[in-house]
Design a protein around this motif. Structure first.
Motif: not given
Length: 238
Positions: A105-109, A112-114, A116-121, A141-145
């Protein structure tokens, strides 16, 4: 016992189109409500952040106007105070394995766009959850992840999935659409998602296979409750 990996962004700002930093963090309601629902359901919850850093709350999410009144803001602040020891001892996200958990599970705000959205691992970790037919749930906003998650052949993992997130219209009404480096709804659709939405600020939960998404802060509790109900129905325990 159901094991939940609760991944929280460690970013404290969102880099805007002009390069300036907009203060952010996790959105209070989006962390408090799902955490509470999972805790009430008896889940074992592991909070993880990039680098094991202590996450910060988006200050805007505790303002009465955005939280739903002074009493609601105070209640969220009290809940976060109680959760501070848990957040302060977040484990490093990089060391977590999908095999050790039943759901993610990931909460937003905007945070995550800063990161998790660019975290390849992290994208690889999401893929392992999906490959193991485990629930992946994200709100606002968490679906950016989801963006850095790719199948082995290089195709975006969620191409063709029906999902939701904070919408372009909600971002505009929040006053940040013109400043954003990119809009989440646009990016998800460009990647191949089948986007679903309700009227701004109304609860909306979408489930497609093992992917569970919620549109906005008001969707936080309904999303978590849907996860809990489905886990109970499937008998998913460790």
């Amino acid at each position: 016992m159901t094991e939940a990996l609760f991944v929280v962004s460690a970013a404290d700002h969102w880099t805007l189109q002009d390069g300036t930093h907009h203060p952010t963090g996790f959105w209070a309601e989006e962390l408090v409500e799902p955490y509470t629902a999972f805790d009430e359901a008896g889940y074992t919850i592991t909070v993880a952040t990039p680098g094991g850093r202590t996450p910060v709350v988006d200050p805007a999410s505790l303002e009465p106007d955005t939280a739903g009144g002074e009493d609601r803001a105070a209640a969220l602040e009290a809940s976060l105070h109680n959760l501070h020891p848990v957040l302060e001892h977040a484990v490093p996200l990089e060391r977590q394995r999908a095999d050790d958990f039943d759901l993610l599970f990931v909460p937003g705000g905007h945070a995550p766009m800063e990161d998790l959205a660019v975290d390849e691992k992290f994208g690889e970790l999401v893929r392992h959850f999906v490959d193991s037919d485990k629930i992946v749930a994200m709100v606002c906003h968490a679906p950016a992840a989801l963006l850095p998650a790719f199948a082995s052949g290089g195709r975006w993992l969620f191409e063709g999935y029906r999902l939701t997130s904070f919408t372009n219209l909600e971002e505009a009404q929040a006053g940040l659409a013109d400043k954003a480096p990119w809009l989440l709804q646009d990016r998800l659709q460009e990647a191949g998602a089948v986007f679903s939405s309700e009227d701004p600020w109304q609860p909306h939960v979408v489930v497609d296979r093992g992917l569970y998404t919620g549109q906005n802060p008001a969707s936080s509790r309904p999303l978590a409750e849907r996860v809990v109900a489905d886990v109970a129905g499937q008998g998913t325990t460790r």
